[in-house]
Write a protein that holds these residues in place. Structure first.
Motif, PDB file in Angstrom:
ATOM      1  N   LEU A 265       3.535  -8.448   3.905  1.00 32.07           N
ATOM      2  CA  LEU A 265       2.401  -8.381   2.581  1.00 32.07           C
ATOM      3  C   LEU A 265       2.313  -7.153   1.748  1.00 32.07           C
ATOM      4  CD1 LEU A 265      -0.508 -10.751   4.072  1.00 32.07           C
ATOM      5  CD2 LEU A 265       1.328 -11.374   2.227  1.00 32.07           C
ATOM      6  N   LEU A 266       1.942  -6.020   2.795  1.00 33.47           N
ATOM      7  CA  LEU A 266       1.962  -4.849   2.040  1.00 33.47           C
ATOM      8  C   LEU A 266       3.286  -4.156   1.540  1.00 33.47           C
ATOM      9  CD1 LEU A 266      -0.709  -3.605   4.439  1.00 33.47           C
ATOM     10  CD2 LEU A 266      -1.110  -4.365   2.211  1.00 33.47           C
ATOM     11  N   SER A 267       4.279  -4.673   1.909  1.00 33.09           N
ATOM     12  CA  SER A 267       5.473  -4.128   1.544  1.00 33.09           C
ATOM     13  C   SER A 267       6.141  -4.674   0.272  1.00 33.09           C
ATOM     14  CB  SER A 267       6.701  -4.694   2.490  1.00 33.09           C
ATOM     15  OG  SER A 267       6.663  -3.908   3.863  1.00 33.09           O
ATOM     16  N   ASP A 268       5.520  -5.932  -0.114  1.00 38.14           N
ATOM     17  CA  ASP A 268       5.621  -6.517  -1.366  1.00 38.14           C
ATOM     18  C   ASP A 268       4.251  -6.759  -1.949  1.00 38.14           C
ATOM     19  OD1 ASP A 268       6.042  -7.989  -3.772  1.00 38.14           O
ATOM     20  OD2 ASP A 268       7.296  -9.590  -2.619  1.00 38.14           O
ATOM     21  N   GLU A 388       1.128   3.485   3.943  1.00 39.59           N
ATOM     22  CA  GLU A 388       1.417   4.730   3.880  1.00 39.59           C
ATOM     23  C   GLU A 388       3.022   5.182   3.546  1.00 39.59           C
ATOM     24  OE1 GLU A 388      -0.720   8.149   4.454  1.00 39.59           O
ATOM     25  OE2 GLU A 388      -1.752   6.575   3.200  1.00 39.59           O
ATOM     26  N   GLY A 389       3.359   5.607   2.328  1.00 41.49           N
ATOM     27  CA  GLY A 389       4.719   5.659   2.150  1.00 41.49           C
ATOM     28  C   GLY A 389       5.404   6.726   2.804  1.00 41.49           C
ATOM     29  N   GLN A 390       4.665   7.721   3.449  1.00 42.71           N
ATOM     30  CA  GLN A 390       5.364   8.823   4.206  1.00 42.71           C
ATOM     31  C   GLN A 390       5.755   8.316   5.569  1.00 42.71           C
ATOM     32  OE1 GLN A 390       6.364  11.617   2.734  1.00 42.71           O
ATOM     33  NE2 GLN A 390       5.493  10.629   1.043  1.00 42.71           N
ATOM     34  N   ARG A 391       5.189   7.246   6.116  1.00 38.22           N
ATOM     35  CA  ARG A 391       5.466   6.880   7.582  1.00 38.22           C
ATOM     36  C   ARG A 391       5.642   5.228   7.672  1.00 38.22           C
ATOM     37  NH1 ARG A 391       0.223   9.800  10.449  1.00 38.22           N
ATOM     38  NH2 ARG A 391      -0.669   9.116   8.316  1.00 38.22           N
ATOM     39  N   VAL A 409      -1.807   2.487   7.198  1.00 38.40           N
ATOM     40  CA  VAL A 409      -2.120   2.052   5.940  1.00 38.40           C
ATOM     41  C   VAL A 409      -3.484   2.960   5.445  1.00 38.40           C
ATOM     42  CG1 VAL A 409      -1.659  -0.333   6.594  1.00 38.40           C
ATOM     43  CG2 VAL A 409      -3.901   0.758   7.026  1.00 38.40           C
ATOM     44  N   SER A 410      -3.628   2.916   4.097  1.00 39.13           N
ATOM     45  CA  SER A 410      -4.810   3.292   3.404  1.00 39.13           C
ATOM     46  C   SER A 410      -5.401   2.417   2.655  1.00 39.13           C
ATOM     47  CB  SER A 410      -4.335   4.917   2.699  1.00 39.13           C
ATOM     48  OG  SER A 410      -3.911   5.587   3.711  1.00 39.13           O
ATOM     49  N   TRP A 411      -6.596   2.772   1.829  1.00 43.95           N
ATOM     50  CA  TRP A 411      -7.210   1.970   1.013  1.00 43.95           C
ATOM     51  C   TRP A 411      -8.151   2.502   0.344  1.00 43.95           C
ATOM     52  CZ3 TRP A 411      -7.628   1.487   6.226  1.00 43.95           C
ATOM     53  CH2 TRP A 411      -8.664   1.821   6.815  1.00 43.95           C
TER      54      TRP A 411
END
Length: 411
Positions: A265-268, A388-391, A409-411
């Protein structure tokens, strides 16, 4: 410290485990079944063939369903000898024996029982979300996906909440011991954790014999060891094996399903926004997530007689690897089968993420409900959730409980 030398075929298996879908696609297009030398097994990849195997339990036995990937050295076997030996369970038995093991699970995981568990599950989920930091980042597999199912299955079985962390730890260590290559020292440590789990469960088995309660542990004791006398050693071995299997199946698969669903879900972000803006899509998202990337990708079966399957003639005693994850991506069953689409709706079903036929997962309703309440809670409480794009997440190399190793993740 120098890492242990991987066993033959291990590198190839790791690559397959992390992303089995290209192999599945080739196998579905191939004539007949595809033989996998690293597994000494025939891959059953097409939806009709998978369903046929799962319905013909008399021809395709489950006795080898949980065959470990890792051969255990003598030092590890010596540690395990101090615990409780393996016995057939609901997953690895056939016919009357399977029905005997399954009966208390069917009752203990009925619609009414699951409904009674849901208030506890919701309270646990809210508490876990409340404990997250204000903005992140956080590693969500450890902070949530492994926590909720353990607490829920602990309540189902009847574990004291104080014992749940140790039980969950022992369950994960059992999977590592049997399905991941560890160093000799790590193998011994994992075996010690497994024996500790078995002794914990044996204590519950003996306590419920003396003082039954309204929990699944008591129901299993009554069903598998009827009577009122002291349990025999063999009864204790069987009950510990069955409870260990229930515990691991109950939280590992659901943990994997929760983590993998959130990852997709979070990848899209479009899919996440769809759920956030229209939570009525959550039930459809549950089914699509289970179809798209099943937690249990495949189980082994063994032929009991010469059979022909998918155009391939198999002798008695042949091993087949029955790939639910491949059947769920069969283009002849599902349009755009490789796409993850929460808008697919009812077309996501009937998938095979929870099995089919006599060995269909008795806990599928509870797993679905935990994922559903998780998604409803997260889109309401954490609408800005993002990876989190770096991980970036990386999948654990296993076909048994497919999930990301970590999910930052972050929010």
């Amino acid at each position: 410290m120098t890492p242990p030398e991987p066993p033959p075929g291990h590198v190839w298996r790791d690559e397959l485990y992390r992303d089995p879908y290209p192999l599945y696609a080739r196998a579905r297009r191939a004539a007949g079944l595809t033989y996998l030398p690293a597994f000494d097994a025939w891959l059953v990849a097409r939806d009709p063939d998978v369903r046929e195997v799962l319905l013909r339990a008399e021809d395709f036995s489950s006795v080898n369903a949980l065959t470990p990937d890792v051969a255990l050295p003598d030092a590890v076997l010596a540690v395990l000898a101090g615990g409780f030996g393996p016995r057939p369970t609901v997953v690895s038995s056939d016919g009357a024996a399977h029905r005997r093991h399954r009966a208390p699970l069917n009752r203990g995981l009925s619609s009414a029982r699951v409904a009674a568990l849901l208030p506890h599950a919701r309270a646990c989920a809210r508490e876990l979300v409340d404990s997250l930091p204000a903005y992140g980042p956080v590693e969500l597999v450890g902070a949530y996906a492994r926590q909720l199912p353990g607490q829920v299955v602990g309540r189902l079985i009847g574990l004291d909440p104080a014992d749940v962390p140790a039980a969950v730890h022992g369950g994960f260590r059992a999977e590592e011991l049997l399905f991941r290559p560890l160093s000799p020292r790590e193998q011994v440590a994992a075996a010690e954790d497994v024996v500790a789990l078995q002794r914990l469960l044996d204590g519950y088995v003996r306590a419920r014999r003396e003082r039954p309660r309204d929990d699944l542990c008591s129901a299993m004791v009554a069903a598998l060891a009827p009577g009122a006398g002291e349990l025999t050693v063999e009864q204790r071995h069987e009950l510990v094996a069955s409870l260990q299997n229930l515990l691991i199946a109950g939280f590992l698969t659901t943990s994997a399903l929760i983590a993998t669903t959130l990852m997709h879900l979070l990848s899209d972000r479009r899919q996440w926004r769809m759920l956030r803006d229209d939570p009525s899509l959550v039930p459809a998202a549950v089914e699509e997530a289970a179809r798209h990337d099943a937690a249990v990708q495949a189980f082994r079966r063994r032929t009991t007689r010469p059979v022909t399957l998918g155009g391939t003639r198999l002798p008695a005693g042949a091993t087949v690897l029955v790939a639910y994850g491949s059947a769920n991506r069969d283009e002849r069953r599902h349009e755009r089968a490789d796409e993850f689409d929460v808008g697919r709706g009812a077309a996501a079903r009937p998938h095979l993420a929870f099995g089919y036929g006599p060995h269909g997962c008795p806990g599928s309703r509870l797993a679905r409900e935990q994922l559903r309440l998780t998604l409803e809670l997260f889109v309401r409480r954490l609408p800005g959730l993002r990876l989190e794009g770096q991980r970036p997440p990386r999948m654990r190399p296993t076909l048994i409980h497919r999930s990301p190793q970590e999910l930052y993740v972050s929010w």
